[in-house]
Design a protein around this motif. Structure first.
Motif, PDB file in Angstrom:
ATOM      1  N   MET A  18       0.817  -1.209   0.000  1.00  0.00           N
ATOM      2  CA  MET A  18       0.000   0.000   0.000  1.00  0.00           C
ATOM      3  C   MET A  18       0.857   1.268   0.000  1.00  0.00           C
ATOM      4  N   ASP A  19       2.059   1.192   0.577  1.00  0.00           N
ATOM      5  CA  ASP A  19       2.935   2.364   0.594  1.00  0.00           C
ATOM      6  C   ASP A  19       3.323   2.797  -0.810  1.00  0.00           C
ATOM      7  N   ARG A  20       3.287   1.862  -1.757  1.00  0.00           N
ATOM      8  CA  ARG A  20       3.695   2.158  -3.128  1.00  0.00           C
ATOM      9  C   ARG A  20       2.502   2.378  -4.067  1.00  0.00           C
ATOM     10  N   LEU A  21       1.297   2.492  -3.505  1.00  0.00           N
ATOM     11  CA  LEU A  21       0.104   2.653  -4.329  1.00  0.00           C
ATOM     12  C   LEU A  21       0.112   4.007  -5.023  1.00  0.00           C
ATOM     13  N   ASP A  22      -0.082   3.995  -6.343  1.00  0.00           N
ATOM     14  CA  ASP A  22      -0.135   5.218  -7.136  1.00  0.00           C
ATOM     15  C   ASP A  22      -1.563   5.774  -7.077  1.00  0.00           C
ATOM     16  N   TRP A  23      -1.734   6.929  -6.463  1.00  0.00           N
ATOM     17  CA  TRP A  23      -3.077   7.490  -6.289  1.00  0.00           C
ATOM     18  C   TRP A  23      -3.699   7.894  -7.626  1.00  0.00           C
ATOM     19  N   ASN A  24      -2.880   8.122  -8.638  1.00  0.00           N
ATOM     20  CA  ASN A  24      -3.424   8.431  -9.967  1.00  0.00           C
ATOM     21  C   ASN A  24      -4.212   7.251 -10.530  1.00  0.00           C
ATOM     22  N   LEU A  25      -3.841   6.040 -10.131  1.00  0.00           N
ATOM     23  CA  LEU A  25      -4.574   4.856 -10.589  1.00  0.00           C
ATOM     24  C   LEU A  25      -5.992   4.856 -10.030  1.00  0.00           C
ATOM     25  N   LEU A  26      -6.136   5.324  -8.785  1.00  0.00           N
ATOM     26  CA  LEU A  26      -7.470   5.421  -8.195  1.00  0.00           C
ATOM     27  C   LEU A  26      -8.333   6.414  -8.969  1.00  0.00           C
ATOM     28  N   ARG A  27      -7.725   7.527  -9.384  1.00  0.00           N
ATOM     29  CA  ARG A  27      -8.465   8.529 -10.155  1.00  0.00           C
ATOM     30  C   ARG A  27      -8.922   7.938 -11.482  1.00  0.00           C
ATOM     31  N   THR A  28      -8.031   7.210 -12.166  1.00  0.00           N
ATOM     32  CA  THR A  28      -8.397   6.585 -13.444  1.00  0.00           C
ATOM     33  C   THR A  28      -9.517   5.570 -13.234  1.00  0.00           C
ATOM     34  N   PHE A  29      -9.403   4.764 -12.179  1.00  0.00           N
ATOM     35  CA  PHE A  29     -10.428   3.764 -11.883  1.00  0.00           C
ATOM     36  C   PHE A  29     -11.772   4.441 -11.601  1.00  0.00           C
ATOM     37  N   GLN A  30     -11.737   5.546 -10.864  1.00  0.00           N
ATOM     38  CA  GLN A  30     -12.967   6.276 -10.557  1.00  0.00           C
ATOM     39  C   GLN A  30     -13.661   6.733 -11.838  1.00  0.00           C
ATOM     40  N   VAL A  31     -12.897   7.245 -12.802  1.00  0.00           N
ATOM     41  CA  VAL A  31     -13.483   7.741 -14.052  1.00  0.00           C
ATOM     42  C   VAL A  31     -14.010   6.578 -14.897  1.00  0.00           C
ATOM     43  N   ILE A  32     -13.303   5.440 -14.898  1.00  0.00           N
ATOM     44  CA  ILE A  32     -13.789   4.261 -15.635  1.00  0.00           C
ATOM     45  C   ILE A  32     -15.178   3.876 -15.144  1.00  0.00           C
ATOM     46  N   VAL A  33     -15.341   3.838 -13.831  1.00  0.00           N
ATOM     47  CA  VAL A  33     -16.632   3.443 -13.256  1.00  0.00           C
ATOM     48  C   VAL A  33     -17.691   4.496 -13.568  1.00  0.00           C
ATOM     49  N   GLN A  34     -17.322   5.773 -13.445  1.00  0.00           N
ATOM     50  CA  GLN A  34     -18.287   6.833 -13.709  1.00  0.00           C
ATOM     51  C   GLN A  34     -18.749   6.837 -15.156  1.00  0.00           C
ATOM     52  N   MET A  35     -17.818   6.576 -16.091  1.00  0.00           N
ATOM     53  CA  MET A  35     -18.139   6.630 -17.511  1.00  0.00           C
ATOM     54  C   MET A  35     -18.659   5.299 -18.038  1.00  0.00           C
ATOM     55  N   GLN A  36     -18.490   4.222 -17.238  1.00  0.00           N
ATOM     56  CA  GLN A  36     -18.972   2.885 -17.622  1.00  0.00           C
ATOM     57  C   GLN A  36     -18.345   2.369 -18.912  1.00  0.00           C
ATOM     58  N   SER A  37     -17.139   2.849 -19.209  1.00  0.00           N
ATOM     59  CA  SER A  37     -16.492   2.423 -20.445  1.00  0.00           C
ATOM     60  C   SER A  37     -15.039   2.873 -20.450  1.00  0.00           C
ATOM     61  N   ILE A  38     -14.176   1.987 -21.006  1.00  0.00           N
ATOM     62  CA  ILE A  38     -12.757   2.337 -21.137  1.00  0.00           C
ATOM     63  C   ILE A  38     -12.579   3.481 -22.133  1.00  0.00           C
ATOM     64  N   SER A  39     -13.285   3.418 -23.255  1.00  0.00           N
ATOM     65  CA  SER A  39     -13.132   4.443 -24.300  1.00  0.00           C
ATOM     66  C   SER A  39     -13.617   5.803 -23.817  1.00  0.00           C
ATOM     67  N   SER A  40     -14.756   5.824 -23.101  1.00  0.00           N
ATOM     68  CA  SER A  40     -15.278   7.097 -22.588  1.00  0.00           C
ATOM     69  C   SER A  40     -14.353   7.676 -21.524  1.00  0.00           C
ATOM     70  N   ALA A  41     -13.774   6.800 -20.695  1.00  0.00           N
ATOM     71  CA  ALA A  41     -12.817   7.256 -19.687  1.00  0.00           C
ATOM     72  C   ALA A  41     -11.581   7.832 -20.362  1.00  0.00           C
ATOM     73  N   SER A  42     -11.167   7.208 -21.468  1.00  0.00           N
ATOM     74  CA  SER A  42     -10.018   7.701 -22.221  1.00  0.00           C
ATOM     75  C   SER A  42     -10.254   9.120 -22.710  1.00  0.00           C
ATOM     76  N   ALA A  43     -11.461   9.362 -23.267  1.00  0.00           N
ATOM     77  CA  ALA A  43     -11.795  10.697 -23.767  1.00  0.00           C
ATOM     78  C   ALA A  43     -11.854  11.708 -22.623  1.00  0.00           C
ATOM     79  N   ARG A  44     -12.393  11.302 -21.495  1.00  0.00           N
ATOM     80  CA  ARG A  44     -12.519  12.204 -20.342  1.00  0.00           C
ATOM     81  C   ARG A  44     -11.156  12.589 -19.781  1.00  0.00           C
ATOM     82  N   LEU A  45     -10.244  11.641 -19.748  1.00  0.00           N
ATOM     83  CA  LEU A  45      -8.930  11.879 -19.150  1.00  0.00           C
ATOM     84  C   LEU A  45      -7.898  12.386 -20.151  1.00  0.00           C
ATOM     85  N   HIS A  46      -8.284  12.400 -21.454  1.00  0.00           N
ATOM     86  CA  HIS A  46      -7.388  12.859 -22.525  1.00  0.00           C
ATOM     87  C   HIS A  46      -6.120  11.994 -22.614  1.00  0.00           C
ATOM     88  N   ILE A  47      -6.299  10.689 -22.450  1.00  0.00           N
ATOM     89  CA  ILE A  47      -5.206   9.739 -22.646  1.00  0.00           C
ATOM     90  C   ILE A  47      -5.731   8.596 -23.510  1.00  0.00           C
TER      91      ILE A  47
END
Length: 310
Positions: A1-30
């Motif tokens: 847990m000490d090495r957990l990247d908090w940015n991964l949590l943000r990406t995961f949060q957007v995936i769930v909110q957008m219900q799609s990998i592609s939509s999360a990609s567009a939202r995060l601009h990656i």
């Protein structure tokens, strides 16, 4: 847990909110690949399956629901942290020395100084007026770190940010015989003597003015020079010769009946002002000034920066 990247949590949060990998990609601009890799890295770090895919849809596992709740809480706290920090006075302290060319007339530039004071009340400012060529030499010698002046080309060892474009035009003063001429053509200026800035030489910061005179076959001599704008205006008004000035600032003297603009009507050339700085010599206060200047000017286009209410 000490090495957990908090940015991964943000990406995961957007995936769930957008219900799609592609939509999360567009939202995060990656890219979609980057989103998928982030999800796999998070599942690997937590050693839990967070999402199950089926028939083109995905479902959160029990662990996924728990992680999503934590991700929402963490990112909510980060957002509140940003609000808290922005609501208090900036605590950057120190002193900066800024070297600036004379007669920079711009409403946006004036407002920037007020904005910088409001954001960094604990930074003391020492502002010196200096010839652009001297500003460059001083920055190179590291006796100052920030300057605002004419820099027609990149300068080794210095960073450069475009600030303001000045249109130069030809003028004469009320003491000159052309001041009261009914009509004046460009060819009428060919034999007139000049009042010139000291840097108006080939290779100097105002060399476009020299090039213009050479291209049009002007044969008059430079009979008076000064590094200072106000002294150039004084000599022009006294009738020493004709000379080149920034059109937007000289317009104030035209309105007062002390100068007259000469051909060509659209001016001679554009000369650019830049902010210059020595990156590896910046203090925390100096870096704050550079960042704030760029951020503020990026919000205004060229026309807005050149506007001057007088």
């Amino acid at each position: 847990m000490d090495r957990l990247d908090w940015n991964l949590l943000r990406t995961f949060q957007v995936i769930v909110q957008m219900q799609s990998i592609s939509s999360a990609s567009a939202r995060l601009h990656i890219t979609q690949s980057a989103v998928s890799q982030a999800l796999r890295r998070l599942e690997t770090q937590l050693d839990r399956k967070l999402i199950e895919r089926s028939g083109g849809h995905f479902y959160l596992t029990t662990s996924g629901r728990h992680v999503y709740e934590i991700a929402e809480a963490v990112n909510g706290d980060i957002s509140r942290l940003q609000l808290l920090l922005s609501s208090v006075d900036n605590d950057v302290v120190g002193e900066i020395k800024v070297l600036a060319a004379s007669r920079i007339q711009s409403d946006v530039y004036d407002r920037f100084w007020a904005n910088f004071r409001a954001h960094y009340p604990a930074i003391n400012v020492h502002l010196d007026v200096m010839r652009s060529d001297d500003i460059i030499d001083t920055l190179r010698n590291a006796t100052a770190t920030i300057g605002i002046g004419l820099a027609p080309r990149p300068i080794k060892g210095l960073e450069r940010y475009f600030f303001l474009r000045q249109r130069y035009a030809m003028f004469c003063g009320k003491g000159h015989h052309l001041f009261s001429a009914e009509t004046t053509r460009l060819e009428d200026l060919a034999n007139e003597d000049f009042v010139s800035f000291s840097s108006d030489i080939i290779g100097g910061s105002l060399s476009p003015l020299t090039i213009f005179r050479d291209q049009h076959g002007f044969t008059g001599k430079v009979i008076a020079t000064s590094p200072n704008y106000d002294e150039i205006v004084r000599l022009l008004i006294a009738g020493y010769g004709i000379g080149c000035l920034p059109r937007h600032s000289a317009g104030l003297e035209v309105d007062r009946g002390r100068l007259r603009m000469l051909p060509p009507e659209d001016g001679i050339c554009d000369v650019e002002l830049h902010m210059l700085w020595k990156k590896d010599a910046l203090t925390l206060a100096g870096q704050a000034f550079v960042d704030e200047f760029i951020h503020y000017m990026d919000d205004h286009d060229d026309d807005e920066r050149a506007r001057c209410s007088g």
